[in-house]
Design a protein around this motif. Structure first.
Motif, short mmCIF file in Angstrom:
data_model
loop_
_atom_site.label_atom_id
_atom_site.label_comp_id
_atom_site.label_asym_id
_atom_site.label_seq_id
_atom_site.Cartn_x
_atom_site.Cartn_y
_atom_site.Cartn_z
N ALA A 111 0.83 -1.21 0.00
CA ALA A 111 0.00 0.00 0.00
C ALA A 111 0.87 1.26 0.00
O ALA A 111 0.57 2.23 -0.73
CB ALA A 111 -0.93 -0.01 1.21
N ALA A 112 1.94 1.26 0.76
CA ALA A 112 2.84 2.42 0.79
C ALA A 112 3.49 2.63 -0.58
O ALA A 112 3.60 3.76 -1.07
CB ALA A 112 3.91 2.23 1.87
N ARG A 113 3.91 1.53 -1.21
CA ARG A 113 4.52 1.64 -2.54
C ARG A 113 3.52 2.17 -3.56
O ARG A 113 3.85 3.03 -4.38
CB ARG A 113 5.07 0.29 -2.99
N ARG A 114 2.28 1.69 -3.51
CA ARG A 114 1.26 2.16 -4.46
C ARG A 114 0.96 3.64 -4.25
O ARG A 114 0.76 4.37 -5.21
CB ARG A 114 -0.02 1.33 -4.33
N ARG A 115 0.95 4.09 -2.99
CA ARG A 115 0.74 5.53 -2.75
C ARG A 115 1.85 6.34 -3.39
O ARG A 115 1.60 7.38 -4.01
CB ARG A 115 0.66 5.82 -1.24
N ARG A 116 3.11 5.88 -3.23
CA ARG A 116 4.24 6.59 -3.85
C ARG A 116 4.11 6.57 -5.37
O ARG A 116 4.33 7.59 -6.03
CB ARG A 116 5.56 5.95 -3.44
N GLU A 117 3.74 5.40 -5.93
CA GLU A 117 3.60 5.31 -7.39
C GLU A 117 2.49 6.23 -7.90
O GLU A 117 2.67 6.91 -8.92
CB GLU A 117 3.30 3.86 -7.80
N GLY B 10 2.55 9.54 -10.46
CA GLY B 10 1.80 9.51 -11.72
C GLY B 10 1.54 8.14 -12.30
O GLY B 10 0.94 8.03 -13.37
N LEU B 11 1.97 7.07 -11.65
CA LEU B 11 1.72 5.72 -12.16
C LEU B 11 0.36 5.26 -11.65
O LEU B 11 0.23 4.81 -10.51
CB LEU B 11 2.81 4.74 -11.73
N ARG B 12 -0.66 5.42 -12.47
CA ARG B 12 -2.02 5.10 -12.05
C ARG B 12 -2.42 3.68 -12.39
O ARG B 12 -3.34 3.13 -11.82
CB ARG B 12 -3.02 6.07 -12.70
#
Length: 195
Positions: A84-90, A94-96
Motif C-alpha cells: 500500500a505504501a509503494r502504491r501511494r508513492r507510485e 503519476g503511475l495510475r
C-alpha cells in the motif's frame, strides 16, 4: 462479529472449554486462511497433531496451530502494508495503472487447487517465499517449492477464479500467482491432462 485477535484470545484463554477454543481457531480461518479455509485447516491439523473432526483437541496443540497462523498473518499484513505504501508513492509519481495490483484481503493468498495437496513447511515460511517472489522479477518456477512443472487447471485460464490466479504447481499444489511468473512460464504451463 469477532475479529482475528479477539478469536485468538479465545483460543488461548484457559478458562474456555476445548470445544470453544477449537471453534475459535476455526473462526480465525474466516479472517485469514492463506491456503483457503479447508486447506489451511487441514494443514494446521496435520502439522500440530489435531484431528480435523476432534472436538476435544489438546489445547496446547490448538495454541501451537494458532501461533503458526499468527506468524503467517504477520508476514502477510506487513507485505500488504508495504504494498500500500509503494502504491501511494507510485500514484503520487503519476503511475495510475500498475502492471498488476494485489486486491487486498488475506483470504487464500496461496490458494491450493486441491485442499489435500499443500506446501510443506510452516505457513509463515511459505508466505515469506511468496513475498520474496512478488517483490522480485517474475520467475520461471514455483516461488514456494521451486518446481518447474506447472499446469493450467482444466478450466480455461481466462475463466480463473481471480485475475491473480496462474497455473497450478505440480510440486506443492498451489495456484501460483501470475505476478510471480514470467510470461514464458505462463505460456509454457501445460493444460491439465495434456502431455
Amino acid at each position: 462479529m469477532a475479529g482475528f485477535r479477539s478469536l485468538a484470545y479465545q483460543v488461548r484463554d484457559a478458562h474456555n472449554d476445548g470445544a470453544l477454543r477449537r471453534h475459535s481457531l476455526r473462526r480465525c480461518l474466516e479472517r485469514f486462511a492463506p491456503y483457503g479455509h479447508r486447506a489451511t485447516w487441514w494443514h494446521l491439523c496435520a502439522r500440530h497433531g489435531i484431528g480435523p473432526e476432534d472436538r476435544a483437541a489438546d489445547p496446547s496443540r490448538l495454541v501451537a496451530a494458532l501461533e503458526e497462523l499468527e506468524d503467517a498473518r504477520a508476514v502477510w499484513l506487513e507485505y500488504e502494508r508495504q504494498f500500500a505504501a509503494r502504491r501511494r508513492r507510485e500514484k503520487h509519481d503519476g503511475l495510475r495503472r500498475p502492471e498488476w495490483a494485489w486486491a487486498g484481503s488475506g483470504d487464500a493468498v496461496v490458494r491450493c487447487a486441491d485442499p489435500g495437496v499443500r506446501p510443506q513447511g510452516a505457513l509463515g515460511e511459505v508466505l515469506r517465499r511468496l513475498v520474496v517472489a512478488l517483490e522480485s522479477e517474475p520467475g520461471t518456477v514455483c516461488p514456494v517449492c521451486g518446481a518447474r512443472e506447472l499446469h493450467w487447471p482444466a478450466v480455461a485460464p481466462a475463466t480463473a477464479v481471480w485475475a491473480w490466479d496462474g497455473p497450478v504447481c505440480a510440486g506443492c499444489g498451489i495456484v501460483v500467482p501470475r505476478p510471480a511468473l514470467a510470461d514464458s512460464a505462463l505460456a509454457g504451463a501445460d493444460l491439465a491432462g495434456a502431455a
